[in-house]
Design a protein around this motif. Structure first.
Motif, PDB file in Angstrom:
ATOM      1  N   VAL A  19      29.813  52.071  42.323  1.00  0.00           N
ATOM      2  CA  VAL A  19      28.893  52.773  43.224  1.00  0.00           C
ATOM      3  C   VAL A  19      29.381  52.707  44.674  1.00  0.00           C
ATOM      4  CG1 VAL A  19      26.566  52.638  44.230  1.00  0.00           C
ATOM      5  CG2 VAL A  19      26.857  52.567  41.773  1.00  0.00           C
ATOM      6  N   THR A  20      29.910  51.537  45.063  1.00  0.00           N
ATOM      7  CA  THR A  20      30.367  51.359  46.446  1.00  0.00           C
ATOM      8  C   THR A  20      31.799  51.848  46.655  1.00  0.00           C
ATOM      9  OG1 THR A  20      31.082  49.114  45.923  1.00  0.00           O
ATOM     10  CG2 THR A  20      28.867  49.381  46.856  1.00  0.00           C
ATOM     11  N   LYS A  21      32.423  52.343  45.578  1.00  0.00           N
ATOM     12  CA  LYS A  21      33.810  52.807  45.586  1.00  0.00           C
ATOM     13  C   LYS A  21      34.816  51.681  45.849  1.00  0.00           C
ATOM     14  CE  LYS A  21      32.991  57.633  46.125  1.00  0.00           C
ATOM     15  NZ  LYS A  21      32.024  57.686  45.073  1.00  0.00           N
ATOM     16  N   LEU A  22      34.354  50.433  45.793  1.00  0.00           N
ATOM     17  CA  LEU A  22      35.261  49.302  45.993  1.00  0.00           C
ATOM     18  C   LEU A  22      36.132  49.052  44.769  1.00  0.00           C
ATOM     19  CD1 LEU A  22      32.932  46.864  47.931  1.00  0.00           C
ATOM     20  CD2 LEU A  22      34.901  48.108  48.813  1.00  0.00           C
ATOM     21  N   ILE A  23      35.783  49.698  43.661  1.00  0.00           N
ATOM     22  CA  ILE A  23      36.590  49.578  42.453  1.00  0.00           C
ATOM     23  C   ILE A  23      38.008  50.095  42.727  1.00  0.00           C
ATOM     24  CG2 ILE A  23      36.063  51.830  41.381  1.00  0.00           C
ATOM     25  CD1 ILE A  23      35.674  48.647  39.404  1.00  0.00           C
ATOM     26  N   THR A  24      38.140  50.985  43.720  1.00  0.00           N
ATOM     27  CA  THR A  24      39.461  51.530  44.068  1.00  0.00           C
ATOM     28  C   THR A  24      40.211  50.616  45.041  1.00  0.00           C
ATOM     29  OG1 THR A  24      38.542  52.796  45.903  1.00  0.00           O
ATOM     30  CG2 THR A  24      38.648  53.905  43.783  1.00  0.00           C
ATOM     31  N   VAL A  25      39.512  49.664  45.634  1.00  0.00           N
ATOM     32  CA  VAL A  25      40.121  48.758  46.615  1.00  0.00           C
ATOM     33  C   VAL A  25      40.673  47.511  45.931  1.00  0.00           C
ATOM     34  CG1 VAL A  25      39.649  47.312  48.644  1.00  0.00           C
ATOM     35  CG2 VAL A  25      38.617  49.589  48.464  1.00  0.00           C
ATOM     36  N   PHE A  26      39.896  46.978  44.995  1.00  0.00           N
ATOM     37  CA  PHE A  26      40.295  45.749  44.304  1.00  0.00           C
ATOM     38  C   PHE A  26      41.051  46.062  43.028  1.00  0.00           C
ATOM     39  CE2 PHE A  26      36.516  44.336  46.648  1.00  0.00           C
ATOM     40  CZ  PHE A  26      36.995  43.170  47.214  1.00  0.00           C
ATOM     41  N   LYS A  27      42.060  45.261  42.748  1.00  0.00           N
ATOM     42  CA  LYS A  27      42.684  45.313  41.432  1.00  0.00           C
ATOM     43  C   LYS A  27      41.811  44.427  40.550  1.00  0.00           C
ATOM     44  CE  LYS A  27      47.284  46.227  43.105  1.00  0.00           C
ATOM     45  NZ  LYS A  27      48.568  45.679  43.493  1.00  0.00           N
ATOM     46  N   HIS A  28      41.334  44.985  39.447  1.00  0.00           N
ATOM     47  CA  HIS A  28      40.392  44.238  38.616  1.00  0.00           C
ATOM     48  C   HIS A  28      40.865  44.208  37.174  1.00  0.00           C
ATOM     49  CE1 HIS A  28      38.686  48.119  37.217  1.00  0.00           C
ATOM     50  NE2 HIS A  28      39.092  48.501  38.411  1.00  0.00           N
ATOM     51  N   TYR A  29      40.578  43.093  36.519  1.00  0.00           N
ATOM     52  CA  TYR A  29      41.075  42.841  35.166  1.00  0.00           C
ATOM     53  C   TYR A  29      39.963  42.252  34.315  1.00  0.00           C
ATOM     54  CZ  TYR A  29      45.486  43.553  37.502  1.00  0.00           C
ATOM     55  OH  TYR A  29      46.507  44.111  38.230  1.00  0.00           O
ATOM     56  N   LYS A  30      40.105  42.412  32.997  1.00  0.00           N
ATOM     57  CA  LYS A  30      39.088  41.906  32.061  1.00  0.00           C
ATOM     58  C   LYS A  30      39.150  40.395  31.912  1.00  0.00           C
ATOM     59  CE  LYS A  30      37.077  45.722  30.876  1.00  0.00           C
ATOM     60  NZ  LYS A  30      35.827  45.990  31.574  1.00  0.00           N
ATOM     61  N   SER A  31      40.318  39.791  32.154  1.00  0.00           N
ATOM     62  CA  SER A  31      40.430  38.337  31.998  1.00  0.00           C
ATOM     63  C   SER A  31      41.209  37.734  33.165  1.00  0.00           C
ATOM     64  CB  SER A  31      41.146  37.990  30.692  1.00  0.00           C
ATOM     65  OG  SER A  31      42.523  38.274  30.811  1.00  0.00           O
ATOM     66  N   VAL A  32      40.996  36.431  33.360  1.00  0.00           N
ATOM     67  CA  VAL A  32      41.720  35.703  34.407  1.00  0.00           C
ATOM     68  C   VAL A  32      43.216  35.737  34.112  1.00  0.00           C
ATOM     69  CG1 VAL A  32      42.109  33.397  35.364  1.00  0.00           C
ATOM     70  CG2 VAL A  32      39.771  34.235  35.025  1.00  0.00           C
ATOM     71  N   GLU A  33      43.556  35.574  32.849  1.00  0.00           N
ATOM     72  CA  GLU A  33      44.971  35.560  32.472  1.00  0.00           C
ATOM     73  C   GLU A  33      45.658  36.883  32.809  1.00  0.00           C
ATOM     74  OE1 GLU A  33      47.811  34.374  28.688  1.00  0.00           O
ATOM     75  OE2 GLU A  33      45.646  34.482  28.398  1.00  0.00           O
ATOM     76  N   GLU A  34      45.002  38.004  32.485  1.00  0.00           N
ATOM     77  CA  GLU A  34      45.561  39.319  32.819  1.00  0.00           C
ATOM     78  C   GLU A  34      45.753  39.463  34.324  1.00  0.00           C
ATOM     79  OE1 GLU A  34      43.831  43.049  31.303  1.00  0.00           O
ATOM     80  OE2 GLU A  34      42.914  41.800  29.746  1.00  0.00           O
ATOM     81  N   ALA A  35      44.743  39.057  35.087  1.00  0.00           N
ATOM     82  CA  ALA A  35      44.815  39.173  36.546  1.00  0.00           C
ATOM     83  C   ALA A  35      45.947  38.321  37.100  1.00  0.00           C
ATOM     84  CB  ALA A  35      43.480  38.765  37.172  1.00  0.00           C
ATOM     85  N   ALA A  36      46.055  37.102  36.628  1.00  0.00           N
ATOM     86  CA  ALA A  36      47.080  36.184  37.145  1.00  0.00           C
ATOM     87  C   ALA A  36      48.486  36.645  36.778  1.00  0.00           C
ATOM     88  CB  ALA A  36      46.819  34.770  36.616  1.00  0.00           C
ATOM     89  N   THR A  37      48.665  37.099  35.539  1.00  0.00           N
ATOM     90  CA  THR A  37      50.012  37.528  35.151  1.00  0.00           C
ATOM     91  C   THR A  37      50.408  38.827  35.850  1.00  0.00           C
ATOM     92  OG1 THR A  37      49.138  38.579  33.153  1.00  0.00           O
ATOM     93  CG2 THR A  37      50.026  36.359  32.911  1.00  0.00           C
ATOM     94  N   SER A  38      49.433  39.586  36.343  1.00  0.00           N
ATOM     95  CA  SER A  38      49.747  40.836  37.055  1.00  0.00           C
ATOM     96  C   SER A  38      50.503  40.570  38.361  1.00  0.00           C
ATOM     97  CB  SER A  38      48.475  41.627  37.344  1.00  0.00           C
ATOM     98  OG  SER A  38      47.713  40.985  38.359  1.00  0.00           O
TER      99      SER A  38
END
Length: 114
Positions: free
Chosen positions: A91-110
């Motif tokens: 709604v705030t369009k911040l989804i385009t600002v942050f890189k977001h992942y389903k799990s901590v592991e996915e985010a960290a390995t990115s």
């Protein structure tokens, strides 16, 4: 809100719990981020899996954290956002600002993916 930090997967995971409302929490988070920067740990994953509620001040706190880490040459990624928080980011369009992942592991390995 409370948060804990742990080093995993060559990054620092900050796990938020409770309601993310900014205010004094923003100050303690900012202090923690600067400690990490001083220790040259600039890859941060924010785990939102245990967050019940987030208001605009909480979003502002996350944006400030993202800015702080990017200025230091690192980045901040979001993991485990609940459906409620994900829709708030959309709604705030911040989804385009942050890189977001389903799990901590996915985010960290990115971080290793350049």
């Amino acid at each position: 809100m409370s948060f804990t930090t742990a080093e995993r997967y060559n990054s620092v995971v900050i796990e938020f719990k409770g309601n993310v409302m900014g205010g004094p929490d923003a100050v303690s988070l900012n202090e923690k981020l600067h400690e990490l920067i001083d220790a040259e740990k600039t890859n941060v994953v924010v785990d939102l899996g245990k967050v019940k509620f987030m208001n605009s001040s909480g979003l502002g706190m996350l944006i400030g954290a993202l800015t702080t880490m990017r200025k230091a040459g690192g980045d901040l990624r979001i993991a485990n956002a609940t459906d409620k928080i994900e829709s708030l980011l959309i709604v705030t369009k911040l989804i385009t600002v942050f890189k977001h992942y389903k799990s901590v592991e996915e985010a960290a390995t990115s971080f290793g993916e350049g």
